[in-house]
Design a protein around this motif. Structure first.
Motif, PDB file in Angstrom:
ATOM      1  N   GLY A  12     -44.669 -31.766  -7.940  1.00 27.49           N
ATOM      2  CA  GLY A  12     -45.510 -32.174  -8.835  1.00 27.49           C
ATOM      3  C   GLY A  12     -45.780 -31.110 -10.063  1.00 27.49           C
ATOM      4  N   LEU A  13     -45.124 -30.018  -9.639  1.00 23.30           N
ATOM      5  CA  LEU A  13     -45.187 -28.950 -10.875  1.00 23.30           C
ATOM      6  C   LEU A  13     -44.228 -29.436 -11.850  1.00 23.30           C
ATOM      7  CD1 LEU A  13     -45.435 -25.782  -8.568  1.00 23.30           C
ATOM      8  CD2 LEU A  13     -47.404 -26.984  -9.616  1.00 23.30           C
ATOM      9  N   ASP A  14     -44.540 -29.109 -13.208  1.00 29.22           N
ATOM     10  CA  ASP A  14     -43.710 -29.406 -14.557  1.00 29.22           C
ATOM     11  C   ASP A  14     -42.290 -28.689 -14.454  1.00 29.22           C
ATOM     12  OD1 ASP A  14     -45.465 -31.391 -15.471  1.00 29.22           O
ATOM     13  OD2 ASP A  14     -46.230 -29.894 -16.821  1.00 29.22           O
ATOM     14  N   GLY A  15     -41.492 -29.510 -14.345  1.00 31.41           N
ATOM     15  CA  GLY A  15     -39.988 -28.750 -14.684  1.00 31.41           C
ATOM     16  C   GLY A  15     -39.427 -28.298 -13.226  1.00 31.41           C
ATOM     17  N   VAL A  16     -39.618 -28.670 -12.131  1.00 26.26           N
ATOM     18  CA  VAL A  16     -39.474 -28.274 -11.033  1.00 26.26           C
ATOM     19  C   VAL A  16     -37.907 -29.552 -10.592  1.00 26.26           C
ATOM     20  CG1 VAL A  16     -39.666 -28.162  -8.365  1.00 26.26           C
ATOM     21  CG2 VAL A  16     -41.367 -27.313 -10.131  1.00 26.26           C
ATOM     22  N   LEU A  17     -37.005 -28.418 -10.082  1.00 22.75           N
ATOM     23  CA  LEU A  17     -35.949 -29.201  -9.634  1.00 22.75           C
ATOM     24  C   LEU A  17     -35.890 -29.089  -7.946  1.00 22.75           C
ATOM     25  CD1 LEU A  17     -33.303 -31.363 -10.032  1.00 22.75           C
ATOM     26  CD2 LEU A  17     -32.091 -29.111 -10.672  1.00 22.75           C
ATOM     27  N   PHE A  37     -36.198 -24.937  -4.306  1.00 23.69           N
ATOM     28  CA  PHE A  37     -37.003 -25.352  -5.415  1.00 23.69           C
ATOM     29  C   PHE A  37     -36.687 -24.384  -6.643  1.00 23.69           C
ATOM     30  CE2 PHE A  37     -39.769 -26.263  -1.658  1.00 23.69           C
ATOM     31  CZ  PHE A  37     -39.937 -27.683  -2.043  1.00 23.69           C
ATOM     32  N   TYR A  38     -36.205 -25.071  -7.778  1.00 20.69           N
ATOM     33  CA  TYR A  38     -35.965 -24.312  -9.019  1.00 20.69           C
ATOM     34  C   TYR A  38     -36.613 -24.612 -10.432  1.00 20.69           C
ATOM     35  CZ  TYR A  38     -31.367 -23.572  -6.635  1.00 20.69           C
ATOM     36  OH  TYR A  38     -30.510 -23.027  -5.485  1.00 20.69           O
ATOM     37  N   TYR A  39     -36.951 -23.693 -10.955  1.00 24.04           N
ATOM     38  CA  TYR A  39     -37.670 -24.327 -12.066  1.00 24.04           C
ATOM     39  C   TYR A  39     -36.404 -24.652 -12.954  1.00 24.04           C
ATOM     40  CZ  TYR A  39     -40.054 -24.393 -16.781  1.00 24.04           C
ATOM     41  OH  TYR A  39     -40.456 -24.979 -17.762  1.00 24.04           O
ATOM     42  N   ALA A  40     -36.358 -25.549 -13.609  1.00 23.72           N
ATOM     43  CA  ALA A  40     -35.238 -26.272 -14.299  1.00 23.72           C
ATOM     44  C   ALA A  40     -35.730 -27.409 -15.298  1.00 23.72           C
ATOM     45  CB  ALA A  40     -33.948 -26.663 -13.401  1.00 23.72           C
ATOM     46  N   PRO A  41     -36.183 -27.088 -16.282  1.00 23.17           N
ATOM     47  CA  PRO A  41     -36.980 -28.143 -17.133  1.00 23.17           C
ATOM     48  C   PRO A  41     -35.803 -28.993 -17.570  1.00 23.17           C
ATOM     49  CG  PRO A  41     -37.105 -25.990 -18.386  1.00 23.17           C
ATOM     50  CD  PRO A  41     -36.660 -25.849 -16.759  1.00 23.17           C
ATOM     51  N   ASP A  42     -34.570 -28.539 -17.752  1.00 27.60           N
ATOM     52  CA  ASP A  42     -33.624 -29.656 -18.189  1.00 27.60           C
ATOM     53  C   ASP A  42     -32.867 -30.161 -17.070  1.00 27.60           C
ATOM     54  OD1 ASP A  42     -32.110 -27.500 -16.871  1.00 27.60           O
ATOM     55  OD2 ASP A  42     -30.821 -27.010 -18.574  1.00 27.60           O
ATOM     56  N   GLY A  43     -33.150 -30.081 -15.755  1.00 28.10           N
ATOM     57  CA  GLY A  43     -32.967 -31.057 -14.682  1.00 28.10           C
ATOM     58  C   GLY A  43     -31.491 -30.464 -14.087  1.00 28.10           C
ATOM     59  N   VAL A  44     -31.208 -29.257 -14.672  1.00 32.56           N
ATOM     60  CA  VAL A  44     -29.863 -28.864 -14.223  1.00 32.56           C
ATOM     61  C   VAL A  44     -30.098 -27.680 -13.532  1.00 32.56           C
ATOM     62  CG1 VAL A  44     -27.507 -27.944 -14.862  1.00 32.56           C
ATOM     63  CG2 VAL A  44     -28.595 -29.542 -16.030  1.00 32.56           C
ATOM     64  N   ILE A  45     -29.492 -27.258 -12.084  1.00 33.24           N
ATOM     65  CA  ILE A  45     -29.775 -26.053 -11.348  1.00 33.24           C
ATOM     66  C   ILE A  45     -29.173 -24.987 -12.040  1.00 33.24           C
ATOM     67  CG2 ILE A  45     -29.102 -24.751  -9.260  1.00 33.24           C
ATOM     68  CD1 ILE A  45     -28.953 -27.754  -7.896  1.00 33.24           C
ATOM     69  N   PRO A  46     -30.081 -24.120 -12.553  1.00 38.25           N
ATOM     70  CA  PRO A  46     -29.388 -22.695 -13.123  1.00 38.25           C
ATOM     71  C   PRO A  46     -28.340 -21.928 -12.304  1.00 38.25           C
ATOM     72  CG  PRO A  46     -32.007 -22.687 -13.046  1.00 38.25           C
ATOM     73  CD  PRO A  46     -31.439 -23.706 -12.144  1.00 38.25           C
ATOM     74  N   ALA A  47     -27.326 -21.797 -13.043  1.00 32.16           N
ATOM     75  CA  ALA A  47     -26.161 -21.123 -12.554  1.00 32.16           C
ATOM     76  C   ALA A  47     -26.250 -19.562 -12.219  1.00 32.16           C
ATOM     77  CB  ALA A  47     -25.116 -21.016 -13.573  1.00 32.16           C
ATOM     78  N   THR A  48     -27.549 -18.911 -12.870  1.00 35.76           N
ATOM     79  CA  THR A  48     -27.554 -17.430 -12.380  1.00 35.76           C
ATOM     80  C   THR A  48     -29.030 -17.369 -11.746  1.00 35.76           C
ATOM     81  OG1 THR A  48     -28.454 -17.097 -14.596  1.00 35.76           O
ATOM     82  CG2 THR A  48     -26.087 -17.004 -14.202  1.00 35.76           C
ATOM     83  N   THR A  49     -29.606 -18.340 -11.227  1.00 33.05           N
ATOM     84  CA  THR A  49     -30.954 -18.066 -10.871  1.00 33.05           C
ATOM     85  C   THR A  49     -31.263 -18.741  -9.516  1.00 33.05           C
ATOM     86  OG1 THR A  49     -31.798 -18.450 -13.039  1.00 33.05           O
ATOM     87  CG2 THR A  49     -33.500 -18.937 -11.257  1.00 33.05           C
ATOM     88  N   GLN A  50     -31.888 -17.813  -8.672  1.00 30.63           N
ATOM     89  CA  GLN A  50     -32.151 -18.162  -7.163  1.00 30.63           C
ATOM     90  C   GLN A  50     -33.464 -19.240  -7.246  1.00 30.63           C
ATOM     91  OE1 GLN A  50     -30.514 -17.379  -4.311  1.00 30.63           O
ATOM     92  NE2 GLN A  50     -29.055 -16.311  -5.812  1.00 30.63           N
ATOM     93  N   PRO A  51     -33.585 -19.814  -6.116  1.00 30.12           N
ATOM     94  CA  PRO A  51     -34.852 -20.573  -6.168  1.00 30.12           C
ATOM     95  C   PRO A  51     -36.044 -19.758  -6.180  1.00 30.12           C
ATOM     96  CG  PRO A  51     -33.462 -20.643  -3.850  1.00 30.12           C
ATOM     97  CD  PRO A  51     -32.633 -20.103  -4.905  1.00 30.12           C
ATOM     98  N   PHE A  52     -37.167 -20.379  -6.292  1.00 31.94           N
ATOM     99  CA  PHE A  52     -38.460 -19.419  -6.333  1.00 31.94           C
ATOM    100  C   PHE A  52     -39.078 -20.051  -5.001  1.00 31.94           C
ATOM    101  CE2 PHE A  52     -39.851 -23.444  -8.446  1.00 31.94           C
ATOM    102  CZ  PHE A  52     -41.004 -23.820  -7.969  1.00 31.94           C
ATOM    103  N   CYS A 146     -41.106 -19.691 -14.127  1.00 31.89           N
ATOM    104  CA  CYS A 146     -41.268 -20.183 -15.568  1.00 31.89           C
ATOM    105  C   CYS A 146     -40.980 -19.010 -16.689  1.00 31.89           C
ATOM    106  CB  CYS A 146     -42.695 -20.881 -15.778  1.00 31.89           C
ATOM    107  SG  CYS A 146     -42.928 -22.295 -14.898  1.00 31.89           S
ATOM    108  N   SER A 147     -41.697 -18.008 -15.991  1.00 30.12           N
ATOM    109  CA  SER A 147     -41.650 -16.708 -17.176  1.00 30.12           C
ATOM    110  C   SER A 147     -40.257 -16.298 -17.324  1.00 30.12           C
ATOM    111  CB  SER A 147     -42.696 -15.703 -16.560  1.00 30.12           C
ATOM    112  OG  SER A 147     -43.848 -16.085 -16.681  1.00 30.12           O
ATOM    113  N   ARG A 148     -39.463 -16.149 -16.195  1.00 33.27           N
ATOM    114  CA  ARG A 148     -38.296 -15.779 -16.146  1.00 33.27           C
ATOM    115  C   ARG A 148     -37.311 -16.738 -17.019  1.00 33.27           C
ATOM    116  NH1 ARG A 148     -39.192 -14.484 -10.748  1.00 33.27           N
ATOM    117  NH2 ARG A 148     -38.478 -16.443 -10.177  1.00 33.27           N
ATOM    118  N   HIS A 149     -37.667 -17.994 -17.082  1.00 33.81           N
ATOM    119  CA  HIS A 149     -36.899 -18.767 -17.654  1.00 33.81           C
ATOM    120  C   HIS A 149     -37.040 -18.924 -19.150  1.00 33.81           C
ATOM    121  CE1 HIS A 149     -36.074 -22.806 -19.474  1.00 33.81           C
ATOM    122  NE2 HIS A 149     -35.138 -22.882 -18.752  1.00 33.81           N
ATOM    123  N   GLU A 150     -38.244 -18.589 -19.602  1.00 35.65           N
ATOM    124  CA  GLU A 150     -38.646 -18.309 -20.965  1.00 35.65           C
ATOM    125  C   GLU A 150     -37.836 -16.930 -21.494  1.00 35.65           C
ATOM    126  OE1 GLU A 150     -42.815 -18.734 -21.522  1.00 35.65           O
ATOM    127  OE2 GLU A 150     -42.642 -20.745 -20.370  1.00 35.65           O
TER     128      GLU A 150
END
Length: 155
Positions: A12-17, A37-52, A146-150
């Motif tokens: 339910g949180l915005d941008g979660v994949l 759970f990843y923060y991925a507002p574009d709907g693609v699992i980030p290649a260099t990010t671990q789940p939160f 979200c902050s890391r993504h920004e």
């Protein structure tokens, strides 16, 4: 809290994949049935990010102390940051624990048995004592993601 309630809350949180490995999707068999759970507002699992945060339903090699092999047992793992870690454990992630905690104790916020030194917290079978805390910690981990993504997006 049930696994479905946790997944519903985080979804339910915005941008979660949410990644839910299953047979036939190319994921390792050991991950089947777990949720990442990843923060991925574009709907693609980030290649260099671990789940939160994750929900795991079984013991992984080297991570058996929570005894997730018990029927109906699962663990929520949350990267809620150093401040939350200190607030819940009473010590910094890389410092020794001040009290012995059973990593298999249900409905208790603990340092993750393997990734605690990296600031991860965990809750086995969150229940009435930890439901509000689990939601708060998941929101905190989401905010940090979200902050890391920004920051990465700004270069």
């Amino acid at each position: 809290m049930t696994i479905d309630e946790i997944i519903g809350f985080v979804d339910g949180l915005d941008g979660v994949l949410s990644l839910r490995p299953a047979p036939g999707d190319g994921s390792p068999e050991i991950s089947w049935g777990d949720t990442f759970f990843y923060y991925a507002p574009d709907g693609v699992i980030p290649a260099t990010t671990q789940p939160f945060a994750t929900v795991v339903t079984k013991d992984y090699p080297g991570d058996e102390t929570s005894r997730l092999d018990r029927p109906g047992t699962f663990r929520v793992n949350i990267s809620a940051g150093k401040e939350a870690f200190i607030r819940w454990t009473g010590h910094a992630p890389r410092e020794p624990a001040t009290a012995e905690v059973d990593p298999g104790a249900a409905d208790t916020v603990i340092a993750h048995p393997v990734y605690g030194t990296l600031g991860w917290l965990a809750v086995v079978n969150p229940g009435s004592r930890t439901e509000a805390a689990t939601r708060e910690l998941l929101r905190t981990a989401y905010g940090l993601a979200c902050s890391r993504h920004e920051r990465r997006a700004q270069g």
